[in-house]
Design a protein around this motif. Sequence first.
Motif, PDB file in Angstrom:
ATOM      1  N   PRO A   1       0.796  -1.233   0.000  1.00  0.00           N
ATOM      2  CA  PRO A   1       0.000   0.000   0.000  1.00  0.00           C
ATOM      3  C   PRO A   1       0.830   1.285   0.000  1.00  0.00           C
ATOM      4  O   PRO A   1       0.398   2.293  -0.549  1.00  0.00           O
ATOM      5  CB  PRO A   1      -0.827  -0.117   1.279  1.00  0.00           C
ATOM      6  CG  PRO A   1      -0.898  -1.575   1.544  1.00  0.00           C
ATOM      7  CD  PRO A   1       0.398  -2.155   1.044  1.00  0.00           C
ATOM      8  N   GLU A   2       2.034   1.250   0.570  1.00  0.00           N
ATOM      9  CA  GLU A   2       2.846   2.469   0.581  1.00  0.00           C
ATOM     10  C   GLU A   2       3.393   2.812  -0.810  1.00  0.00           C
ATOM     11  O   GLU A   2       3.863   3.918  -1.036  1.00  0.00           O
ATOM     12  CB  GLU A   2       3.986   2.378   1.602  1.00  0.00           C
ATOM     13  CG  GLU A   2       5.048   1.351   1.304  1.00  0.00           C
ATOM     14  CD  GLU A   2       4.730  -0.045   1.837  1.00  0.00           C
ATOM     15  OE1 GLU A   2       5.545  -0.954   1.608  1.00  0.00           O
ATOM     16  OE2 GLU A   2       3.667  -0.241   2.456  1.00  0.00           O
ATOM     17  N   ARG A   3       3.326   1.873  -1.758  1.00  0.00           N
ATOM     18  CA  ARG A   3       3.798   2.137  -3.125  1.00  0.00           C
ATOM     19  C   ARG A   3       2.690   2.624  -4.051  1.00  0.00           C
ATOM     20  O   ARG A   3       2.964   2.963  -5.203  1.00  0.00           O
ATOM     21  CB  ARG A   3       4.449   0.881  -3.694  1.00  0.00           C
ATOM     22  CG  ARG A   3       5.790   0.624  -3.020  1.00  0.00           C
ATOM     23  CD  ARG A   3       6.592  -0.551  -3.540  1.00  0.00           C
ATOM     24  NE  ARG A   3       6.247  -1.073  -4.833  1.00  0.00           N
ATOM     25  CZ  ARG A   3       6.273  -2.368  -5.128  1.00  0.00           C
ATOM     26  NH1 ARG A   3       6.617  -3.255  -4.226  1.00  0.00           N
ATOM     27  NH2 ARG A   3       5.974  -2.777  -6.346  1.00  0.00           N
ATOM     28  N   VAL A   4       1.455   2.663  -3.572  1.00  0.00           N
ATOM     29  CA  VAL A   4       0.359   3.173  -4.396  1.00  0.00           C
ATOM     30  C   VAL A   4       0.658   4.637  -4.724  1.00  0.00           C
ATOM     31  O   VAL A   4       1.034   5.425  -3.868  1.00  0.00           O
ATOM     32  CB  VAL A   4      -0.999   3.041  -3.669  1.00  0.00           C
ATOM     33  CG1 VAL A   4      -2.096   3.758  -4.441  1.00  0.00           C
ATOM     34  CG2 VAL A   4      -1.346   1.568  -3.474  1.00  0.00           C
ATOM     35  N   GLY A   5       0.517   4.978  -5.996  1.00  0.00           N
ATOM     36  CA  GLY A   5       0.799   6.338  -6.437  1.00  0.00           C
ATOM     37  C   GLY A   5       2.261   6.597  -6.745  1.00  0.00           C
ATOM     38  O   GLY A   5       2.626   7.700  -7.131  1.00  0.00           O
ATOM     39  N   LYS A   6       3.097   5.579  -6.589  1.00  0.00           N
ATOM     40  CA  LYS A   6       4.529   5.761  -6.855  1.00  0.00           C
ATOM     41  C   LYS A   6       4.987   4.926  -8.047  1.00  0.00           C
ATOM     42  O   LYS A   6       6.167   4.622  -8.183  1.00  0.00           O
ATOM     43  CB  LYS A   6       5.337   5.396  -5.603  1.00  0.00           C
ATOM     44  CG  LYS A   6       5.025   6.342  -4.459  1.00  0.00           C
ATOM     45  CD  LYS A   6       5.886   6.102  -3.279  1.00  0.00           C
ATOM     46  CE  LYS A   6       5.487   7.136  -2.224  1.00  0.00           C
ATOM     47  NZ  LYS A   6       5.963   6.855  -0.933  1.00  0.00           N
ATOM     48  N   GLY A   7       4.053   4.608  -8.889  1.00  0.00           N
ATOM     49  CA  GLY A   7       4.380   3.821 -10.082  1.00  0.00           C
ATOM     50  C   GLY A   7       5.271   4.561 -11.058  1.00  0.00           C
ATOM     51  O   GLY A   7       5.976   3.942 -11.844  1.00  0.00           O
ATOM     52  N   HIS A   8       5.243   5.903 -11.000  1.00  0.00           N
ATOM     53  CA  HIS A   8       6.093   6.669 -11.919  1.00  0.00           C
ATOM     54  C   HIS A   8       7.577   6.358 -11.697  1.00  0.00           C
ATOM     55  O   HIS A   8       8.368   6.381 -12.635  1.00  0.00           O
ATOM     56  CB  HIS A   8       5.826   8.170 -11.785  1.00  0.00           C
ATOM     57  CG  HIS A   8       6.095   8.710 -10.420  1.00  0.00           C
ATOM     58  ND1 HIS A   8       5.200   8.562  -9.380  1.00  0.00           N
ATOM     59  CD2 HIS A   8       7.159   9.381  -9.923  1.00  0.00           C
ATOM     60  CE1 HIS A   8       5.711   9.127  -8.297  1.00  0.00           C
ATOM     61  NE2 HIS A   8       6.892   9.633  -8.594  1.00  0.00           N
ATOM     62  N   VAL A   9       7.946   6.036 -10.465  1.00  0.00           N
ATOM     63  CA  VAL A   9       9.334   5.665 -10.189  1.00  0.00           C
ATOM     64  C   VAL A   9       9.618   4.302 -10.814  1.00  0.00           C
ATOM     65  O   VAL A   9      10.625   4.116 -11.501  1.00  0.00           O
ATOM     66  CB  VAL A   9       9.610   5.638  -8.670  1.00  0.00           C
ATOM     67  CG1 VAL A   9      11.000   5.094  -8.386  1.00  0.00           C
ATOM     68  CG2 VAL A   9       9.426   7.023  -8.070  1.00  0.00           C
ATOM     69  N   ALA A  10       8.707   3.365 -10.598  1.00  0.00           N
ATOM     70  CA  ALA A  10       8.896   2.013 -11.127  1.00  0.00           C
ATOM     71  C   ALA A  10       8.865   2.002 -12.650  1.00  0.00           C
ATOM     72  O   ALA A  10       9.659   1.302 -13.289  1.00  0.00           O
ATOM     73  CB  ALA A  10       7.823   1.086 -10.568  1.00  0.00           C
ATOM     74  N   ILE A  11       7.987   2.779 -13.228  1.00  0.00           N
ATOM     75  CA  ILE A  11       7.897   2.785 -14.695  1.00  0.00           C
ATOM     76  C   ILE A  11       9.135   3.434 -15.303  1.00  0.00           C
ATOM     77  O   ILE A  11       9.592   3.049 -16.374  1.00  0.00           O
ATOM     78  CB  ILE A  11       6.584   3.448 -15.168  1.00  0.00           C
ATOM     79  CG1 ILE A  11       6.167   2.870 -16.505  1.00  0.00           C
ATOM     80  CG2 ILE A  11       6.689   4.953 -15.236  1.00  0.00           C
ATOM     81  CD1 ILE A  11       4.740   3.151 -16.886  1.00  0.00           C
ATOM     82  N   GLY A  12       9.707   4.401 -14.592  1.00  0.00           N
ATOM     83  CA  GLY A  12      10.959   5.011 -15.045  1.00  0.00           C
ATOM     84  C   GLY A  12      12.102   4.023 -15.016  1.00  0.00           C
ATOM     85  O   GLY A  12      12.990   4.057 -15.881  1.00  0.00           O
ATOM     86  N   GLU A  13      12.094   3.130 -14.031  1.00  0.00           N
ATOM     87  CA  GLU A  13      13.147   2.122 -13.931  1.00  0.00           C
ATOM     88  C   GLU A  13      13.116   1.131 -15.095  1.00  0.00           C
ATOM     89  O   GLU A  13      14.123   0.516 -15.417  1.00  0.00           O
ATOM     90  CB  GLU A  13      13.017   1.366 -12.611  1.00  0.00           C
ATOM     91  CG  GLU A  13      13.339   2.221 -11.400  1.00  0.00           C
ATOM     92  CD  GLU A  13      12.997   1.543 -10.080  1.00  0.00           C
ATOM     93  OE1 GLU A  13      12.385   0.439 -10.097  1.00  0.00           O
ATOM     94  OE2 GLU A  13      13.335   2.116  -9.038  1.00  0.00           O
ATOM     95  N   HIS A  14      11.961   0.994 -15.715  1.00  0.00           N
ATOM     96  CA  HIS A  14      11.827   0.075 -16.855  1.00  0.00           C
ATOM     97  C   HIS A  14      12.055   0.783 -18.183  1.00  0.00           C
ATOM     98  O   HIS A  14      11.878   0.191 -19.242  1.00  0.00           O
ATOM     99  CB  HIS A  14      10.453  -0.592 -16.832  1.00  0.00           C
ATOM    100  CG  HIS A  14      10.291  -1.544 -15.689  1.00  0.00           C
ATOM    101  ND1 HIS A  14      10.893  -2.784 -15.671  1.00  0.00           N
ATOM    102  CD2 HIS A  14       9.630  -1.434 -14.524  1.00  0.00           C
ATOM    103  CE1 HIS A  14      10.596  -3.397 -14.534  1.00  0.00           C
ATOM    104  NE2 HIS A  14       9.836  -2.596 -13.821  1.00  0.00           N
ATOM    105  N   GLY A  15      12.433   2.054 -18.145  1.00  0.00           N
ATOM    106  CA  GLY A  15      12.784   2.783 -19.355  1.00  0.00           C
ATOM    107  C   GLY A  15      11.613   3.312 -20.165  1.00  0.00           C
ATOM    108  O   GLY A  15      11.797   3.735 -21.302  1.00  0.00           O
ATOM    109  N   VAL A  16      10.426   3.299 -19.576  1.00  0.00           N
ATOM    110  CA  VAL A  16       9.259   3.748 -20.330  1.00  0.00           C
ATOM    111  C   VAL A  16       9.343   5.242 -20.631  1.00  0.00           C
ATOM    112  O   VAL A  16       9.081   5.679 -21.753  1.00  0.00           O
ATOM    113  CB  VAL A  16       7.945   3.406 -19.585  1.00  0.00           C
ATOM    114  CG1 VAL A  16       6.736   3.978 -20.310  1.00  0.00           C
ATOM    115  CG2 VAL A  16       7.804   1.899 -19.438  1.00  0.00           C
TER     116      VAL A  16
END
Length: 149
Positions: free
Chosen positions: A65-80
């Motif tokens: 739950p603490e990662r909700v709304g922080k997908g922009h960090v994860a998506i950046g890590e995948h090079g999107v």
Amino acid sequence: MQWSTLAATAVGTVLGVLATLLTDQARWRRDRSDRERDVLRTAFAEYLAALSTARDAFSRAEPSPERVGKGHVAIGEHGVYTAQQQLELVASQALTDAAAHATLAVLDFHDAVVAGHTPNSAEYVGAWRAARRTRMAVIAEMRMALRRA
């Protein structure tokens, strides 16, 4: 020497030069079009690959739950974001808008997964379908762009 021979030689030379120039210009345009299509195809493939990698990684993410709304960090890590920015340099506005919607849909999918929604829940299925639908819209725009190029 006769003037007719000289005139015919001059006209023939001019026509030969013009034909060569026209052929070279046509070849240059075709080569430029092929290079542009290759640049587009490469940018398209890199964006779709990064988007799919991120979506697939998110589908395996553990609820957090603490990662909700922080997908922009994860998506950046995948090079999107990097691939999306490359796309913005070479693609039309319609295509880049569709790509932005697809990226947002994958971010929403990330939030659904890390919020703890299971694969059979309505939230998960809805987010997955939205990500798939927007990805298909991007692919349709990409196909049109490649046909035009």
